[in-house]
Design a protein around this motif. Structure first.
Motif, PDB file in Angstrom:
ATOM      1  N   THR A 153       0.843  -1.194   0.000  1.00 27.65           N
ATOM      2  CA  THR A 153       0.000   0.000   0.000  1.00 27.65           C
ATOM      3  C   THR A 153       0.878   1.243   0.000  1.00 27.65           C
ATOM      4  O   THR A 153       1.623   1.481   0.955  1.00 27.65           O
ATOM      5  N   GLU A 154       0.774   2.050  -1.071  1.00 28.89           N
ATOM      6  CA  GLU A 154       1.677   3.179  -1.235  1.00 28.89           C
ATOM      7  C   GLU A 154       0.961   4.383  -1.848  1.00 28.89           C
ATOM      8  O   GLU A 154      -0.130   4.261  -2.411  1.00 28.89           O
ATOM      9  N   VAL A 155       1.622   5.518  -1.761  1.00 26.66           N
ATOM     10  CA  VAL A 155       1.270   6.711  -2.532  1.00 26.66           C
ATOM     11  C   VAL A 155       2.427   6.985  -3.477  1.00 26.66           C
ATOM     12  O   VAL A 155       3.590   6.759  -3.129  1.00 26.66           O
ATOM     13  N   ALA A 156       2.112   7.445  -4.687  1.00 24.46           N
ATOM     14  CA  ALA A 156       3.162   7.765  -5.654  1.00 24.46           C
ATOM     15  C   ALA A 156       3.036   9.212  -6.096  1.00 24.46           C
ATOM     16  O   ALA A 156       1.930   9.727  -6.282  1.00 24.46           O
ATOM     17  N   ALA A 157       4.181   9.868  -6.246  1.00 24.01           N
ATOM     18  CA  ALA A 157       4.238  11.215  -6.797  1.00 24.01           C
ATOM     19  C   ALA A 157       4.525  11.124  -8.283  1.00 24.01           C
ATOM     20  O   ALA A 157       5.351  10.317  -8.720  1.00 24.01           O
ATOM     21  N   VAL A 158       3.847  11.966  -9.063  1.00 24.51           N
ATOM     22  CA  VAL A 158       4.026  12.019 -10.511  1.00 24.51           C
ATOM     23  C   VAL A 158       4.736  13.323 -10.846  1.00 24.51           C
ATOM     24  O   VAL A 158       4.351  14.402 -10.374  1.00 24.51           O
ATOM     25  N   ILE A 159       5.780  13.230 -11.657  1.00 25.34           N
ATOM     26  CA  ILE A 159       6.621  14.387 -11.962  1.00 25.34           C
ATOM     27  C   ILE A 159       6.107  15.117 -13.201  1.00 25.34           C
ATOM     28  O   ILE A 159       5.746  14.488 -14.203  1.00 25.34           O
ATOM     29  N   GLY A 160       6.088  16.458 -13.128  1.00 20.81           N
ATOM     30  CA  GLY A 160       5.751  17.300 -14.264  1.00 20.81           C
ATOM     31  C   GLY A 160       6.882  18.273 -14.554  1.00 20.81           C
ATOM     32  O   GLY A 160       7.838  18.399 -13.787  1.00 20.81           O
ATOM     33  N   ARG A 161       6.760  18.992 -15.661  1.00 21.72           N
ATOM     34  CA  ARG A 161       7.796  19.934 -16.070  1.00 21.72           C
ATOM     35  C   ARG A 161       7.717  21.231 -15.273  1.00 21.72           C
ATOM     36  O   ARG A 161       6.622  21.725 -14.980  1.00 21.72           O
ATOM     37  N   VAL A 162       8.876  21.774 -14.931  1.00 23.38           N
ATOM     38  CA  VAL A 162       8.992  23.101 -14.335  1.00 23.38           C
ATOM     39  C   VAL A 162       9.822  23.944 -15.292  1.00 23.38           C
ATOM     40  O   VAL A 162      10.969  23.590 -15.592  1.00 23.38           O
ATOM     41  N   PRO A 163       9.261  25.035 -15.812  1.00 27.00           N
ATOM     42  CA  PRO A 163      10.004  25.846 -16.790  1.00 27.00           C
ATOM     43  C   PRO A 163      11.367  26.266 -16.259  1.00 27.00           C
ATOM     44  O   PRO A 163      11.502  26.706 -15.118  1.00 27.00           O
ATOM     45  N   PHE A 173      -0.783   3.727  -5.255  1.00 20.33           N
ATOM     46  CA  PHE A 173       0.102   2.736  -5.878  1.00 20.33           C
ATOM     47  C   PHE A 173       0.054   1.440  -5.092  1.00 20.33           C
ATOM     48  O   PHE A 173       0.264   1.427  -3.883  1.00 20.33           O
ATOM     49  N   ASN A 174      -0.254   0.349  -5.786  1.00 15.55           N
ATOM     50  CA  ASN A 174      -0.139  -0.997  -5.217  1.00 15.55           C
ATOM     51  C   ASN A 174       1.021  -1.693  -5.898  1.00 15.55           C
ATOM     52  O   ASN A 174       0.945  -2.038  -7.081  1.00 15.55           O
ATOM     53  N   ASP A 175       2.100  -1.888  -5.165  1.00 15.49           N
ATOM     54  CA  ASP A 175       3.295  -2.552  -5.701  1.00 15.49           C
ATOM     55  C   ASP A 175       3.160  -4.048  -5.421  1.00 15.49           C
ATOM     56  O   ASP A 175       3.666  -4.565  -4.426  1.00 15.49           O
TER      57      ASP A 175
END
Length: 340
Positions: free
Chosen positions: A140-150, A172-174
């Motif tokens: 049982t997890e949480v995942a961060a998703v990466i986006g662009r930073v100018p 996130f279920n690993d």
């Protein structure tokens, strides 16, 4: 609240925004990865325009959420998974080798491994048991998703810079084949076939701005996490029990390396968030390993719930023993003759 998702719309994969009980598609051909490349600010502005001015008919029409089948919110560019909950590490050490406490090295820096982005599954999908596995488990997890930073390359980030790269969060279920994992990790390398068969992300990405007010003074998010098996609560924890806030995990991953839009970084298993940890604490396989037909549901406050049912086991033999060989001289020249 802005949620970003992918769904199956009559056989066509669409990406877009979820608001209340409706799905608002992006123009045909645009994807979640396009939003990550645009960055959070532009995405929020687009969401406001899309939801506020959605056409009633045509390609941009909103659909009832109940009428679409959610897919995994993205296919990650890379998938890193940390082991950042102290309680989980403590319980797993008991489970694996009977050791007490947490090794000093865990406290020195966050540790992660790379998993397989190509086997990411969606909520609602059946998860078959991999060949040779008799101890299927969840994490049982949480995942961060990466986006662009100018203006940012995504490398050697400070924690403050890294926080700006966090586009959003998902559950996130690993999935883990514990018996396969136990064998391969004795070779002093990270998990491979014990992990790479499936990982569930979903049900959508909730943008990071929704959690700004939830950070404490040290940057932790106090979100409730829980997991149920067949409707019975098995484990629960707080995301704020991480050893490092997410911004520090992302910053560490970027050191002498890079994090880019589409990368996903898992928190690691929360305390009591998997069966193997409980086996160590109980001294027996209680609750038992997952079996065909079992249903696993994970809920994270402010994000949502993912649910999967365990499918049948694939019956096959996948272990291939090394060939016994006579060791050649180190100066062997490849032509059947030892070097001079």
């Amino acid at each position: 609240m802005v949620k970003i998702a992918r769904w199956n719309d009559g056989g066509e994969v669409r990406s877009g925004f979820i608001h209340e009980d409706r799905a608002y598609p992006l123009p045909a051909g645009q994807t979640v990865n396009d939003l990550l490349d645009d960055g959070l600010e532009e995405t929020l502005a687009l969401a406001e325009r899309t939801i506020g001015g959605a056409a009633l008919t045509g390609d941009g029409a909103a659909h009832p959420l109940s009428g679409v089948v959610l897919l995994a919110p993205l296919v990650p560019a890379t998938l890193r998974d940390f082991v950042a909950f102290e309680e989980h590490v403590e319980g797993m050490r008991i489970s694996v080798d009977g050791a007490a406490g947490v090794m000093e090295e865990w406290y020195q820096a966050p540790t992660f491994y790379f998993s397989n982005p190509h086997t990411v599954r969606a909520t609602g999908e059946e998860i078959p048991i991999p060949a040779g596995c008799s101890q299927l488990d969840f994490e049982t997890e949480v995942a961060a998703v990466i986006g662009r930073v100018p203006g940012s390359s995504g490398t050697n980030l400070s924690a403050e810079q890294a926080q700006r790269h966090i586009f959003g969060y998902t559950v996130f279920n690993d999935w883990s084949a514990r018996d396969l994992q136990r064998r391969e990790m004795k070779v002093s390398l990270g998990p491979c076939k014990g992990k790479d068969f499936a990982g569930t992300l979903g049900p959508w990405i909730v943008t990071a701005d929704e959690f700004t007010h939830r950070h404490d003074a040290d940057g932790f998010l106090g979100l409730r996490m829980s997991v149920d098996v067949n409707g019975f609560r098995v484990g629960e924890d707080l995301l704020s029990n991480l050893g490092w806030p997410f911004a520090e995990l992302v910053a560490y991953a970027s050191q002498d390396s890079v994090v880019l839009p589409g990368d996903v970084l898992g928190s690691g298993t929360c305390g009591s968030g998997c069966l193997a940890e409980l086996w160590g604490r109980h001294g027996s396989q209680t609750p038992p390993p997952l079996q065909t037909g079992d249903t696993v549901s994970m809920t994270v406050e402010g994000i949502g719930t993912i649910t999967n049912t365990v499918g049948p086991r694939r019956e096959a033999s996948t272990l291939v023993r090394a060939r016994p060989r006579q060791r050649l001289p180190r100066a062997y020249n490849g032509a059947g003759v030892a070097g001079a």
